[in-house]
Design a protein around this motif. Sequence first.
Motif, PDB file in Angstrom:
ATOM      1  N   HIS A  15       0.853  -1.184   0.000  1.00 30.30           N
ATOM      2  CA  HIS A  15       0.000   0.000   0.000  1.00 30.30           C
ATOM      3  C   HIS A  15       0.889   1.235   0.000  1.00 30.30           C
ATOM      4  O   HIS A  15       1.761   1.378   0.840  1.00 30.30           O
ATOM      5  CB  HIS A  15      -0.885  -0.015   1.244  1.00 30.30           C
ATOM      6  N   ILE A  16       0.696   2.120  -0.911  1.00 28.43           N
ATOM      7  CA  ILE A  16       1.479   3.353  -0.982  1.00 28.43           C
ATOM      8  C   ILE A  16       0.747   4.414  -0.156  1.00 28.43           C
ATOM      9  O   ILE A  16      -0.412   4.720  -0.415  1.00 28.43           O
ATOM     10  CB  ILE A  16       1.652   3.832  -2.439  1.00 28.43           C
ATOM     11  N   GLU A  17       1.428   4.923   0.837  1.00 26.10           N
ATOM     12  CA  GLU A  17       0.844   5.962   1.665  1.00 26.10           C
ATOM     13  C   GLU A  17       1.146   7.308   1.020  1.00 26.10           C
ATOM     14  O   GLU A  17       2.216   7.877   1.194  1.00 26.10           O
ATOM     15  CB  GLU A  17       1.421   5.895   3.076  1.00 26.10           C
ATOM     16  N   TRP A  18       0.171   7.794   0.267  1.00 26.71           N
ATOM     17  CA  TRP A  18       0.358   9.025  -0.478  1.00 26.71           C
ATOM     18  C   TRP A  18       0.507  10.234   0.448  1.00 26.71           C
ATOM     19  O   TRP A  18       1.240  11.166   0.129  1.00 26.71           O
ATOM     20  CB  TRP A  18      -0.795   9.247  -1.454  1.00 26.71           C
ATOM     21  N   GLY A  19      -0.156  10.220   1.566  1.00 23.40           N
ATOM     22  CA  GLY A  19      -0.045  11.332   2.505  1.00 23.40           C
ATOM     23  C   GLY A  19       1.377  11.492   3.022  1.00 23.40           C
ATOM     24  O   GLY A  19       1.929  12.587   3.054  1.00 23.40           O
ATOM     25  N   ARG A  20       1.972  10.362   3.424  1.00 22.69           N
ATOM     26  CA  ARG A  20       3.351  10.407   3.916  1.00 22.69           C
ATOM     27  C   ARG A  20       4.316  10.757   2.781  1.00 22.69           C
ATOM     28  O   ARG A  20       5.272  11.502   2.980  1.00 22.69           O
ATOM     29  CB  ARG A  20       3.723   9.062   4.519  1.00 22.69           C
ATOM     30  N   LEU A  21       4.031  10.240   1.610  1.00 19.21           N
ATOM     31  CA  LEU A  21       4.903  10.503   0.473  1.00 19.21           C
ATOM     32  C   LEU A  21       4.883  11.987   0.089  1.00 19.21           C
ATOM     33  O   LEU A  21       5.913  12.560  -0.275  1.00 19.21           O
ATOM     34  CB  LEU A  21       4.465   9.650  -0.720  1.00 19.21           C
ATOM     35  N   LEU A  27       7.825  18.760   4.429  1.00 19.85           N
ATOM     36  CA  LEU A  27       8.536  18.894   5.699  1.00 19.85           C
ATOM     37  C   LEU A  27       9.993  19.286   5.476  1.00 19.85           C
ATOM     38  O   LEU A  27      10.526  20.139   6.193  1.00 19.85           O
ATOM     39  CB  LEU A  27       8.453  17.581   6.484  1.00 19.85           C
ATOM     40  N   ILE A  28      10.634  18.719   4.478  1.00 14.01           N
ATOM     41  CA  ILE A  28      12.039  19.044   4.190  1.00 14.01           C
ATOM     42  C   ILE A  28      12.174  20.524   3.794  1.00 14.01           C
ATOM     43  O   ILE A  28      13.057  21.231   4.292  1.00 14.01           O
ATOM     44  CB  ILE A  28      12.587  18.110   3.090  1.00 14.01           C
ATOM     45  N   VAL A  29      11.287  21.004   2.939  1.00 17.09           N
ATOM     46  CA  VAL A  29      11.341  22.408   2.503  1.00 17.09           C
ATOM     47  C   VAL A  29      11.062  23.339   3.684  1.00 17.09           C
ATOM     48  O   VAL A  29      11.733  24.361   3.869  1.00 17.09           O
ATOM     49  CB  VAL A  29      10.356  22.649   1.346  1.00 17.09           C
ATOM     50  N   THR A  30      10.092  22.995   4.522  1.00 15.16           N
ATOM     51  CA  THR A  30       9.735  23.843   5.659  1.00 15.16           C
ATOM     52  C   THR A  30      10.872  23.913   6.668  1.00 15.16           C
ATOM     53  O   THR A  30      11.198  24.994   7.175  1.00 15.16           O
ATOM     54  CB  THR A  30       8.468  23.303   6.337  1.00 15.16           C
ATOM     55  N   VAL A  31      11.492  22.797   6.982  1.00 15.84           N
ATOM     56  CA  VAL A  31      12.602  22.790   7.942  1.00 15.84           C
ATOM     57  C   VAL A  31      13.797  23.553   7.386  1.00 15.84           C
ATOM     58  O   VAL A  31      14.470  24.299   8.108  1.00 15.84           O
ATOM     59  CB  VAL A  31      12.981  21.340   8.319  1.00 15.84           C
TER      60      VAL A  31
END
Length: 127
Positions: A15-21, A27-31
Amino acid sequence: MKNKPVIQKQKPRRHIEWGRLLFTPFLIVTVAAGASMQAFAAGTDMWSKATEIMKDVYNQILLISTIAAIVTASIALLLMNFSKSGRTVDESRSWLKRIIITWAILNGLGFIMAYITPFFSGGQWNG
């Protein structure tokens, strides 16, 4: 006895978790933006920041001293008006003078800092 059909177990589908993907690049851009914010905010020098802090501290001291002066002056006035003792009236009057003089000096320092020091910026008279 009859042969039972053998049911093969199917491997579960991944199952591909699109939300996490999708959340991971966000998150990387925000941090990264948050981490670089301090480098961009360092546009002011130390002296202007110190001046800003001192003005803020002075304003807080002036606010507290004004409230304290009002409270103590009102107590002194109440004692002066409703006391039957002449000594209490004299002491209240002297305390009221001290309160007014101290409050005037504190406000005078603010006047000097706000209006007179710009004339001497850079160590020279700019009038």
